[in-house]
Design a protein around this motif. Structure first.
Motif, PDB file in Angstrom:
ATOM      1  N   MET A   1      -4.939 -10.245 -14.486  1.00 49.12           N
ATOM      2  CA  MET A   1      -5.559 -11.414 -13.891  1.00 49.12           C
ATOM      3  C   MET A   1      -6.860 -11.005 -13.223  1.00 49.12           C
ATOM      4  SD  MET A   1      -2.770 -13.945 -12.320  1.00 49.12           S
ATOM      5  CE  MET A   1      -1.815 -14.895 -13.451  1.00 49.12           C
ATOM      6  N   SER A   2      -7.670 -11.990 -12.949  1.00 47.75           N
ATOM      7  CA  SER A   2      -8.968 -11.701 -12.354  1.00 47.75           C
ATOM      8  C   SER A   2      -8.854 -11.506 -10.845  1.00 47.75           C
ATOM      9  CB  SER A   2      -9.926 -12.846 -12.665  1.00 47.75           C
ATOM     10  OG  SER A   2      -9.452 -14.042 -12.091  1.00 47.75           O
ATOM     11  N   ASN A   3      -9.887 -10.906 -10.299  1.00 50.59           N
ATOM     12  CA  ASN A   3      -9.941 -10.707  -8.858  1.00 50.59           C
ATOM     13  C   ASN A   3     -10.370 -11.999  -8.182  1.00 50.59           C
ATOM     14  OD1 ASN A   3      -9.189  -8.090  -9.194  1.00 50.59           O
ATOM     15  ND2 ASN A   3     -11.173  -7.222  -8.710  1.00 50.59           N
ATOM     16  N   VAL A   4      -9.861 -12.217  -6.988  1.00 48.32           N
ATOM     17  CA  VAL A   4     -10.218 -13.370  -6.178  1.00 48.32           C
ATOM     18  C   VAL A   4     -10.531 -12.882  -4.771  1.00 48.32           C
ATOM     19  CG1 VAL A   4      -8.846 -15.032  -7.507  1.00 48.32           C
ATOM     20  CG2 VAL A   4      -7.809 -13.851  -5.582  1.00 48.32           C
ATOM     21  N   LYS A   5     -11.136 -13.744  -3.986  1.00 44.61           N
ATOM     22  CA  LYS A   5     -11.463 -13.397  -2.608  1.00 44.61           C
ATOM     23  C   LYS A   5     -10.561 -14.209  -1.684  1.00 44.61           C
ATOM     24  CE  LYS A   5     -15.690 -12.392  -1.462  1.00 44.61           C
ATOM     25  NZ  LYS A   5     -17.102 -12.409  -1.082  1.00 44.61           N
ATOM     26  N   CYS A   6      -9.937 -13.537  -0.746  1.00 44.67           N
ATOM     27  CA  CYS A   6      -9.064 -14.188   0.217  1.00 44.67           C
ATOM     28  C   CYS A   6      -9.882 -15.149   1.078  1.00 44.67           C
ATOM     29  CB  CYS A   6      -8.369 -13.152   1.097  1.00 44.67           C
ATOM     30  SG  CYS A   6      -7.298 -13.887   2.363  1.00 44.67           S
ATOM     31  N   ASP A   7      -9.379 -16.364   1.243  1.00 41.94           N
ATOM     32  CA  ASP A   7     -10.052 -17.362   2.069  1.00 41.94           C
ATOM     33  C   ASP A   7     -10.027 -16.993   3.552  1.00 41.94           C
ATOM     34  OD1 ASP A   7     -10.529 -18.970  -0.162  1.00 41.94           O
ATOM     35  OD2 ASP A   7      -8.647 -20.060   0.086  1.00 41.94           O
ATOM     36  N   TYR A   8      -9.108 -16.145   3.940  1.00 41.67           N
ATOM     37  CA  TYR A   8      -8.898 -15.848   5.361  1.00 41.67           C
ATOM     38  C   TYR A   8      -9.612 -14.578   5.820  1.00 41.67           C
ATOM     39  CZ  TYR A   8      -5.711 -19.677   5.093  1.00 41.67           C
ATOM     40  OH  TYR A   8      -5.201 -20.935   4.913  1.00 41.67           O
ATOM     41  N   CYS A   9      -9.572 -13.520   5.029  1.00 40.52           N
ATOM     42  CA  CYS A   9     -10.184 -12.257   5.456  1.00 40.52           C
ATOM     43  C   CYS A   9     -11.335 -11.822   4.551  1.00 40.52           C
ATOM     44  CB  CYS A   9      -9.124 -11.155   5.536  1.00 40.52           C
ATOM     45  SG  CYS A   9      -8.518 -10.614   3.923  1.00 40.52           S
ATOM     46  N   GLN A  10     -11.599 -12.579   3.489  1.00 44.08           N
ATOM     47  CA  GLN A  10     -12.688 -12.311   2.540  1.00 44.08           C
ATOM     48  C   GLN A  10     -12.471 -11.046   1.711  1.00 44.08           C
ATOM     49  OE1 GLN A  10     -14.839 -14.886   2.206  1.00 44.08           O
ATOM     50  NE2 GLN A  10     -13.521 -15.732   3.786  1.00 44.08           N
ATOM     51  N   ASN A  11     -11.299 -10.469   1.787  1.00 42.92           N
ATOM     52  CA  ASN A  11     -10.964  -9.287   1.001  1.00 42.92           C
ATOM     53  C   ASN A  11     -10.847  -9.674  -0.475  1.00 42.92           C
ATOM     54  OD1 ASN A  11      -9.998  -6.516   0.692  1.00 42.92           O
ATOM     55  ND2 ASN A  11      -8.004  -7.434   0.274  1.00 42.92           N
ATOM     56  N   GLU A  12     -11.427  -8.858  -1.362  1.00 40.85           N
ATOM     57  CA  GLU A  12     -11.226  -9.082  -2.796  1.00 40.85           C
ATOM     58  C   GLU A  12      -9.880  -8.495  -3.179  1.00 40.85           C
ATOM     59  OE1 GLU A  12     -13.888  -8.594  -5.879  1.00 40.85           O
ATOM     60  OE2 GLU A  12     -15.565  -9.499  -4.818  1.00 40.85           O
ATOM     61  N   LEU A  13      -9.126  -9.259  -3.960  1.00 37.08           N
ATOM     62  CA  LEU A  13      -7.812  -8.791  -4.358  1.00 37.08           C
ATOM     63  C   LEU A  13      -7.518  -9.184  -5.790  1.00 37.08           C
ATOM     64  CD1 LEU A  13      -5.178 -11.316  -3.646  1.00 37.08           C
ATOM     65  CD2 LEU A  13      -7.059 -11.370  -2.019  1.00 37.08           C
ATOM     66  N   GLU A  14      -6.683  -8.407  -6.408  1.00 34.91           N
ATOM     67  CA  GLU A  14      -6.193  -8.739  -7.735  1.00 34.91           C
ATOM     68  C   GLU A  14      -4.928  -9.556  -7.547  1.00 34.91           C
ATOM     69  OE1 GLU A  14      -4.489  -6.459 -11.635  1.00 34.91           O
ATOM     70  OE2 GLU A  14      -6.166  -5.551 -10.548  1.00 34.91           O
ATOM     71  N   VAL A  15      -4.839 -10.688  -8.246  1.00 39.22           N
ATOM     72  CA  VAL A  15      -3.674 -11.551  -8.113  1.00 39.22           C
ATOM     73  C   VAL A  15      -2.475 -10.861  -8.759  1.00 39.22           C
ATOM     74  CG1 VAL A  15      -2.667 -13.769  -8.751  1.00 39.22           C
ATOM     75  CG2 VAL A  15      -5.059 -13.646  -8.056  1.00 39.22           C
ATOM     76  N   ASN A  16      -1.455 -10.650  -7.942  1.00 39.37           N
ATOM     77  CA  ASN A  16      -0.196 -10.068  -8.401  1.00 39.37           C
ATOM     78  C   ASN A  16       0.875 -11.138  -8.200  1.00 39.37           C
ATOM     79  OD1 ASN A  16       1.962  -8.454  -9.067  1.00 39.37           O
ATOM     80  ND2 ASN A  16       1.966  -7.351  -7.128  1.00 39.37           N
ATOM     81  N   LEU A  17       1.045 -11.984  -9.217  1.00 40.71           N
ATOM     82  CA  LEU A  17       1.941 -13.126  -9.106  1.00 40.71           C
ATOM     83  C   LEU A  17       3.389 -12.664  -8.990  1.00 40.71           C
ATOM     84  CD1 LEU A  17       1.347 -16.135  -9.004  1.00 40.71           C
ATOM     85  CD2 LEU A  17       1.885 -16.257 -11.420  1.00 40.71           C
ATOM     86  N   GLN A  18       4.086 -13.212  -7.992  1.00 43.06           N
ATOM     87  CA  GLN A  18       5.492 -12.919  -7.752  1.00 43.06           C
ATOM     88  C   GLN A  18       6.253 -14.243  -7.718  1.00 43.06           C
ATOM     89  OE1 GLN A  18       5.989 -10.123  -4.354  1.00 43.06           O
ATOM     90  NE2 GLN A  18       3.757 -10.207  -4.263  1.00 43.06           N
TER      91      GLN A  18
END
Length: 101
Positions: A1-18
């Protein structure tokens, strides 16, 4: 999956769906920001939705191997119907479970 930016801390993260069970047959698909631990709810499913998702996958496989263009269009129409039913039911589940939070 693509990387997204957290709305709360602005950290870029890879979506790891659980997924986790909410109650009996209801499952929640979600991901968590590893930096601030904010939980993002993606969607809710039940047994009927998951069965339709399986059927959609089967129909896509059939469409890829069907040489008749008319039959492919029929299959795609059926897929679209199932997708719409799932969207409606998933929206109802989201309203039900997120209104209670």
């Amino acid at each position: 999956m693509s990387n997204v930016k957290c709305d709360y801390c602005q950290n870029e993260l890879e979506v790891n769906l659980q997924t986790r069970i909410i109650e009996r047959d209801i499952q929640l698909a979600y991901f968590i920001c590893p930096n601030c631990k904010h939980e993002y709810h993606s969607f809710y499913t039940n047994v009927k939705i998951r069965a339709r998702q399986d059927r959609i996958n089967e129909l896509w496989a059939k469409a890829r191997t069907t040489p008749n263009e008319y039959k492919v269009k029929q299959i795609v129409r059926r897929i679209d119907e199932l997708v719409q039913r799932n969207k409606q039911e998933m929206n109802q589940l989201r309203e039900r479970y997120e209104a209670s939070n």
